[in-house]
Design a protein around this motif. Structure first.
Motif, PDB file in Angstrom:
ATOM      1  N   THR A  38       0.835  -1.211   0.000  1.00 18.42           N
ATOM      2  CA  THR A  38       0.000   0.000   0.000  1.00 18.42           C
ATOM      3  C   THR A  38       0.866   1.256   0.000  1.00 18.42           C
ATOM      4  OG1 THR A  38      -0.174   0.065   2.423  1.00 18.42           O
ATOM      5  CG2 THR A  38      -1.870  -1.164   1.239  1.00 18.42           C
ATOM      6  N   VAL A  39       1.913   1.259   0.814  1.00 15.93           N
ATOM      7  CA  VAL A  39       2.776   2.446   0.911  1.00 15.93           C
ATOM      8  C   VAL A  39       3.537   2.650  -0.402  1.00 15.93           C
ATOM      9  CG1 VAL A  39       4.645   3.564   2.180  1.00 15.93           C
ATOM     10  CG2 VAL A  39       3.006   2.117   3.396  1.00 15.93           C
TER      11      VAL A  39
ATOM     12  N   PRO B  92      -5.215  10.101 -11.372  1.00 14.00           N
ATOM     13  CA  PRO B  92      -4.668   9.870 -10.024  1.00 14.00           C
ATOM     14  C   PRO B  92      -4.970  11.011  -9.050  1.00 14.00           C
ATOM     15  CG  PRO B  92      -3.054   9.266 -11.673  1.00 14.00           C
ATOM     16  CD  PRO B  92      -4.172   9.953 -12.397  1.00 14.00           C
ATOM     17  N   SER B  93      -4.840  12.268  -9.519  1.00  8.93           N
ATOM     18  CA  SER B  93      -5.095  13.402  -8.614  1.00  8.93           C
ATOM     19  C   SER B  93      -6.555  13.456  -8.193  1.00  8.93           C
ATOM     20  CB  SER B  93      -4.685  14.716  -9.278  1.00  8.93           C
ATOM     21  OG  SER B  93      -5.403  14.901 -10.484  1.00  8.93           O
TER      22      SER B  93
ATOM     23  N   GLN C 221      -7.957  13.235  -4.306  1.00 11.00           N
ATOM     24  CA  GLN C 221      -8.925  14.185  -3.732  1.00 11.00           C
ATOM     25  C   GLN C 221     -10.111  13.464  -3.105  1.00 11.00           C
ATOM     26  OE1 GLN C 221      -9.958  16.848  -6.918  1.00 11.00           O
ATOM     27  NE2 GLN C 221      -7.943  17.861  -6.946  1.00 11.00           N
ATOM     28  N   GLN C 222     -10.543  12.383  -3.724  1.00 16.23           N
ATOM     29  CA  GLN C 222     -11.696  11.633  -3.215  1.00 16.23           C
ATOM     30  C   GLN C 222     -11.370  10.911  -1.907  1.00 16.23           C
ATOM     31  OE1 GLN C 222     -14.909  11.399  -4.430  1.00 16.23           O
ATOM     32  NE2 GLN C 222     -14.364  13.023  -5.863  1.00 16.23           N
TER      33      GLN C 222
ATOM     34  N   TYR D 228      -5.374   8.514   1.690  1.00 23.14           N
ATOM     35  CA  TYR D 228      -4.137   8.669   0.933  1.00 23.14           C
ATOM     36  C   TYR D 228      -3.031   9.246   1.828  1.00 23.14           C
ATOM     37  CZ  TYR D 228      -0.707  10.452  -2.389  1.00 23.14           C
ATOM     38  OH  TYR D 228       0.464  10.725  -3.053  1.00 23.14           O
ATOM     39  N   THR D 229      -3.362  10.267   2.605  1.00 25.66           N
ATOM     40  CA  THR D 229      -2.369  10.888   3.495  1.00 25.66           C
ATOM     41  C   THR D 229      -1.841   9.881   4.504  1.00 25.66           C
ATOM     42  OG1 THR D 229      -3.486  13.016   3.271  1.00 25.66           O
ATOM     43  CG2 THR D 229      -1.967  12.778   5.122  1.00 25.66           C
ATOM     44  N   PHE D 230      -2.753   9.078   5.067  1.00 25.72           N
ATOM     45  CA  PHE D 230      -2.377   8.056   6.042  1.00 25.72           C
ATOM     46  C   PHE D 230      -1.401   7.053   5.433  1.00 25.72           C
ATOM     47  CE2 PHE D 230      -3.319   3.827   7.909  1.00 25.72           C
ATOM     48  CZ  PHE D 230      -2.905   4.068   9.210  1.00 25.72           C
ATOM     49  N   VAL D 231      -1.702   6.599   4.221  1.00 26.88           N
ATOM     50  CA  VAL D 231      -0.837   5.616   3.560  1.00 26.88           C
ATOM     51  C   VAL D 231       0.469   6.263   3.109  1.00 26.88           C
ATOM     52  CG1 VAL D 231      -0.628   4.046   1.588  1.00 26.88           C
ATOM     53  CG2 VAL D 231      -2.793   4.205   2.831  1.00 26.88           C
ATOM     54  N   TYR D 232       0.379   7.490   2.564  1.00 24.29           N
ATOM     55  CA  TYR D 232       1.572   8.193   2.094  1.00 24.29           C
ATOM     56  C   TYR D 232       2.570   8.421   3.238  1.00 24.29           C
ATOM     57  CZ  TYR D 232       4.551  11.875   0.164  1.00 24.29           C
ATOM     58  OH  TYR D 232       5.635  12.611  -0.237  1.00 24.29           O
TER      59      TYR D 232
END
Length: 676
Positions: A303-304, A580-581, A585-586, A591-595
């Motif tokens: 995932t990361v 992708p962008s 956004q959705q 996404y932030t958590f995984v990033y």
């Protein structure tokens, strides 16, 4: 002289000569000595390995010297050579020799080449010590040795504070795992009365049903010992919880990343579990834990990897994920499949890292894939090699023909399903999900790097290269940068292919990524009798037969999800680049958590780092300065200084002052006598 002695000690000799000679020796002799030593070791390793393939070689032990004799605690320094060792010898020396050669080009601009090549050879020697160990203490020596050498290599760039911090992080996190490994060795000696690996494995069946006191409880002996040993494997092989050092290790030079993350250090935990496989197989609880941890790591890292922009970090998380596959293979009892994937993974992962280094070299040390694009025409050898590596890691292939990863990874997924346990089924689904994400992030890397329009102009590194080119005089020029900027996204920068010393290792590893699976599958897995291993690890024939009998959909599921991942990556990064962008956004918070890597670094910072620093600061300020220094060295110095000040006042230099003191002393003495 036995070939194993040359294989093991030649890299050490090269490291000592190069390290002591350092700059007095010079860069070219340092490169020649270390690289030649590794190529000789690699050639001899293949000579040792081929008879095991032919079935004509038997396990043997080569003595080096007497080591320790203290009561019942006795062992010698001996080198064990069997099928398992022979495989690791080939993997370690082949990849290391190619990395040495590749480093000739990649490290060409570095001033400290002798130090770098000495560290590389030292690392290889320590890994060879680990894989040839005939007892647990020798294995621990090699285990700690690769930890030390990796610390030196990750922190090689002394000018980069981030490299030093990453080296310390790798060292500290590995010490956590090593504590478990040490306790496992202590417990093993306590129970078995020896550290000899063959003697321990022979005595394992007799421990069935026995218990041991641990943390105030009576627990199953083999479960306690193997779980402690597995904690060591988790640290060295970057499994979930002790994985945080692995991505940060990317701060080291790219050849180091290939060496540590492909064939050597990170696979030490997998090798240890396979070497001690009868111990692990004796505890169902431990096998279940290993399956869960491996499956969870496999999914988490994938995932990361889908969210990272740094080309090396994507491949680093890919390594973490692939190690998860190896561990859940061990957990379901498919030790042969785990070693098979270790073998094939070494070739295609080393290839991917060295290809990434070639891209970084061509792009003036830019590592962000957002500033790549359209490089396939500029660096074609790297492009085709990277494509081969991607086809291998994503498991492209159909029944009877495919790339290396197709054979080894599919055998692990089939073994997890065929195991029939609920945890095995969990591992199967995690493995399928990770295979889909592996395909996505691998093809995402290829499409961002080699396809689309050039995006180089926005890179600070590229602008720096162009600026340097402008600064040269009329007779000098930068090999990559030119003055003209045609507004085509290149910023006037023109990358070109790496030199032959870098591309030749890519070509050799490409052959491994293509053929290693098909050529060696029969020996590692398909044979079904375990004859190849000659008792070197636990081999379940019934599991192999069950793997052949899994449903057709299970056999094809890795290939299906590979295609899905490829199509998603193609649509998002070739067909519709705004897609992708929109997805980000959705699913913004997810996404932030995984990033941010599931926030493990932030969590550990709160739980351990801040507490440790606060604790250390309190000890420093209160205990060290406030008490020990105050009443110890500083206090004694203060008393002496004050005493000297008052004594100085008495020493006036006037005769009548001294006469008065003498008179007062005489009166005092007479008074004392009279009073007495």
């Amino acid at each position: 002289m036995h070939p194993i002695l040359i294989i093991v000690f030649l890299p050490l000799l090269a490291a000592i000569v190069t390290g002591l000679g350092n700059k007095d020796l010079g860069a070219m002799p340092a490169k020649v000595i270390t690289t030649l030593g590794l190529f000789i070791s690699a050639a001899l390793s293949w000579m040792v390995f081929l008879p095991y393939l032919a079935g004509t070689a038997e396990a043997e032990v080569v003595p080096v010297l007497k080591w320790v004799a203290s009561g019942a605690f006795t062992f010698d320094w001996t080198l064990r050579v069997d099928t398992l060792t022979a495989i690791m010898l080939v993997v370690v020396t082949s990849v290391s020799s190619l990395v040495h050669l590749y480093s000739w080009g990649y490290m060409d601009d570095e001033p400290d080449k002798p130090r770098f090549f000495a560290y590389l050879s030292l690392f290889t020697f320590m890994m060879l010590m680990l894989v040839t160990a005939d007892n647990l203490v020798q294995m621990f020596f090699g285990w700690e040795g690769v930890g030390l050498a990796s610390y030196l290599l990750i922190g090689f760039y002394l000018r980069k504070p981030s490299a030093g911090a990453a080296a310390i992080k790798a060292f500290v996190v590995n010490r956590v795992g090593d504590l478990g490994f040490m306790m496992g060795i202590f417990a093993t000696f306590l129970v078995f009365g020896t550290v000899s690996i063959p003697a321990i494995l022979e005595a394992v069946p007799g421990m069935a049903g026995s218990t041991i006191g641990f943390l105030g409880m009576r627990l199953d002996t083999m479960t306690v010992i193997t779980l402690l040993l597995f904690v060591g494997a988790m640290g060295k092989s970057a499994q979930l919880g002790l994985h945080t050092w692995l991505p940060d290790a990317m701060e080291g030079p790219t050849p180091v990343s290939a060496l540590i993350h492909a064939a050597t250090m990170v696979t030490a935990g997998v090798f240890m579990c396979c070497r001690l496989s009868p111990m692990f197989a004796a505890s169902e609880t431990t096998m279940t834990v290993i399956t869960f941890v491996g499956a969870a790591t496999c999914f988490f890292a994938a995932t990361v990897g889908c969210t990272q922009w740094d080309i090396k970090r994507v491949i680093a998380y890919s390594t973490c994920s692939q190690l998860g596959y190896m561990f859940f293979a061990i957990g379901v009892g498919a030790f042969g499949s785990a070693m098979f994937h270790l073998f094939t993974h070494a070739f295609f992962k080393a290839l991917l890292f060295l290809c990434a280094g070639s891209v970084i070299h061509a792009m003036h040390h830019e590592q962000d894939m957002r500033f790549y694009g359209d490089l396939r025409k500029k660096i074609p050898v790297t492009f085709w090699a990277m494509t081969a590596g991607t086809l291998a890691i994503t498991g492209v292939g159909l029944e009877g023909i495919g790339f290396a990863g197709f054979y080894s990874k599919d055998s692990i997924i089939e073994a997890a399903y065929a195991s029939g346990s609920s945890m095995g089924l969990f591992a199967y689904w995690m493995g399928i999900a990770a295979a889909l994400m592996t395909s996505f992030y691998s093809w995402r890397l290829v499409f961002l790097t080699f396809f689309g329009k050039p995006r180089w102009a926005a890179s600070e590194h590229i602008q720096h290269a162009v600026h340097d080119a402008h600064g040269h005089d009329a007779h000098g020029h930068d090999d990559h940068a030119h003055h003209a900027d045609h507004g085509d996204g290149t910023g006037g920068y023109h990358p070109h292919e790496s030199p032959a010393v870098m591309t030749v290792p890519l070509i050799v590893l490409t052959l491994g990524a293509i053929f290693a699976g098909a050529v060696f599958q029969h020996y590692f897995v398909s044979e079904g009798t375990g004859e190849f291993w000659k008792g070197g690890l636990v081999f379940h024939e019934h599991l192999i037969h069950a793997m052949h009998g899994v449903p057709t959909l299970v056999k094809f599921s890795p290939f299906i999800v590979m295609l899905i991942g490829l199509v998603i990556a193609w649509y998002g990064y070739i067909k519709n680049t705004s897609f992708p962008s929109k997805v980000v956004q959705q699913i913004g918070p997810v996404y932030t958590f995984v990033y941010r890597k599931w926030m493990f670094d932030e969590l550990y910072n709160i739980l351990f780092v801040k507490g440790a620093f606060a604790f250390g600061k309190a000890f420093w300020k209160v205990l060290d300065i406030g008490i020990i220094d105050r009443f110890g060295p500083d206090g004694a110095a203060w008393v002496v200084a004050k005493g000297s000040t008052y004594a100085q006042k008495v020493q006036s230099g006037y005769l009548y002052s001294y006469a008065l003191v003498m008179l007062l002393g005489l009166v005092g003495a007479i008074s004392w006598v009279i009073a007495g």
